[in-house]
Design a protein around this motif. Structure first.
Motif, mmCIF file in Angstrom:
data_model
loop_
_atom_site.group_PDB
_atom_site.id
_atom_site.type_symbol
_atom_site.label_atom_id
_atom_site.label_comp_id
_atom_site.label_asym_id
_atom_site.label_seq_id
_atom_site.Cartn_x
_atom_site.Cartn_y
_atom_site.Cartn_z
ATOM 1 N N SER A 61 0.899 -1.200 0.152
ATOM 2 C CA SER A 61 -0.091 -0.210 0.193
ATOM 3 C C SER A 61 0.808 1.402 -0.121
ATOM 4 N N ASP A 62 0.181 2.438 -0.419
ATOM 5 C CA ASP A 62 0.931 3.576 -0.250
ATOM 6 C C ASP A 62 1.453 3.759 1.096
ATOM 7 N N LEU A 65 4.801 2.246 1.777
ATOM 8 C CA LEU A 65 5.889 3.270 0.892
ATOM 9 C C LEU A 65 6.111 4.125 2.105
ATOM 10 N N LYS A 72 7.756 7.172 -4.240
ATOM 11 C CA LYS A 72 7.046 6.479 -5.134
ATOM 12 C C LYS A 72 7.409 6.599 -6.482
ATOM 13 N N SER A 164 3.011 -0.918 -6.359
ATOM 14 C CA SER A 164 1.533 -0.258 -5.869
ATOM 15 C C SER A 164 0.558 -0.855 -6.422
ATOM 16 N N THR A 170 8.239 1.065 -6.932
ATOM 17 C CA THR A 170 9.441 1.736 -6.257
ATOM 18 C C THR A 170 10.429 0.721 -5.748
#
Length: 375
Positions: A61-62, A65, A72, A164, A170
């Motif tokens: 998930s973000d 990150l 990202k 993602s 990333t």
């Protein structure tokens, strides 16, 4: 552009050594199956020089990150402690032998070509597994071994690939032993057998490797081979713009990059401006544009090549690497640059349809079904 008064190129044209196809395959021949073992003294379509990295992949998930502190969509160089910390937050990662141009070598081999890879690994379990995995994919691997893992000796490199949910990736890269590559670690007998030597832009982050890559380019040209440069990543271009531009003067014949990378390289404000600047170099330049396909600089100017169809984009990891595989296979097997870019697009479409940078389908069968290759 001339080297020693003998080798010349015209804008958008291949060097003469590429127009006649591969050293291992005549123009009227077709390779049907990949070659998994090296034959001493035989020709190679491609020798790729880059960072051998164990890819550690997972969809995240973000929020994850943000937790690990990586930007990202970028590639960030990290140390071993950071790599370990990132891996701790991953639940069930996949492990695959990778590295940008190593992926290209695997893809070219899967199409039926002959590829070799040069890079530095440590004398550790990861390095041994990496070598076995790459050779099993049909790639000749001549590692420059950096010594056993210890307090003062880095282990084999690894790349933490965080995918993602929007299919972006990333990367946090620990180069490890890959940073030990020097000119002495580049086997001249491999380089001189190659139709094309592919240099990885990522490796330009390592000072010693810069000389190794320049040495490889000079060796290839002395043997009438050609040299391709993959720009690898926009952040990489930002760090090394001047050096990359200098390489285009005498060291490189083929330039590969996406729209952002090539635009940034030439300091342009649009992709059209970047293409105009690229055309002035006299190199064969191929720019990828994601879903828009690619642009090839031909003798008649830029030519657009549509992207191959893909039902669902799952993970863009390896898209540029596999595009390069198809492109370079085509160039060394009697295809013109535009046809080669179509083959590159098909290979890229296959790899973005699943996680990871290795093809999961039979690339040659796909290309044959699409009418790009003859079985």
């Amino acid at each position: 552009m001339a080297r020693g008064g003998e080798r010349k190129t015209l804008p958008g044209r291949l060097p003469g050594s590429l127009r006649v196809g591969s050293r291992s395959v005549r123009a009227n021949e077709s390779v049907v199956t990949p070659v998994s073992e090296d034959e001493e003294g035989s020709g190679l379509d491609l020798v790729a020089i880059g960072s051998p990295l164990l890819d550690v992949l997972e969809v995240v998930s973000d929020e994850v990150l943000a937790q690990v502190g990586l930007t990202k969509g970028s590639m960030t160089l990290i140390d071993l402690a950071q790599a370990t910390a990132v891996q701790r937050v991953m639940q069930s990662p996949r492990f695959v032998s990778g590295g940008s141009v190593a992926n290209t070598a695997v893809g070219l081999s899967a199409l039926g070509g002959r590829a070799a890879f040069i890079g530095a690994v440590a004398d550790d379990d990861v390095g041994q597994t990496y070598a076995e995995n790459l050779r099993a994919a049909g790639v000749v691997f001549e590692p420059a071994v950096g010594g056993a893992t210890g307090a003062d000796v880095p282990g084999t490199g690894r790349c933490m690939v965080l995918i993602s949910h929007d299919a972006d990736r990333t990367m946090g890269t620990y180069l490890g032993a890959a940073s030990n590559l020097t000119a002495a670690g580049v086997p001249a007998d491999l380089v001189t057998r190659a139709s094309i030597v592919l240099l990885e832009g990522y490796l330009w982050d390592v000072d010693a490797a810069k000389e190794a890559m320049r040495h490889a380019a000079a060796t290839a040209h002395d043997a009438n081979g050609s040299v391709a440069l993959s720009l690898s990543d926009p952040f990489c271009v930002s760090r090394h713009q001047r050096d990359f531009l200098d390489l285009l003067v005498d060291d490189v014949d083929i330039l590969l990059g996406n729209e952002e990378e090539i635009t940034m390289l030439f300091g342009a404000t649009s992709y059209a401006g970047a293409l105009e600047a690229a055309e002035e170099t006299g190199l064969l330049v191929v720019m990828t544009r994601g879903a828009e396909g690619s642009i090839v600089l031909t003798a008649h100017g830029p030519e657009a090549v549509p992207a191959a169809a893909v039902d669902t984009v799952v993970d863009t990891t390896g898209a540029g690497d596999l595009f390069a595989a198809g492109l370079l296979y085509g160039l060394t097997h009697g295809m013109n640059p535009v046809e080669s870019a179509r083959l590159g697009g098909l290979c890229a479409a296959e790899v973005i349809s699943h996680t990871g940078a290795r093809p999961e389908s039979d690339l040659r069968a796909l290309a044959t079904a699409a009418g790009l290759l003859v079985s």
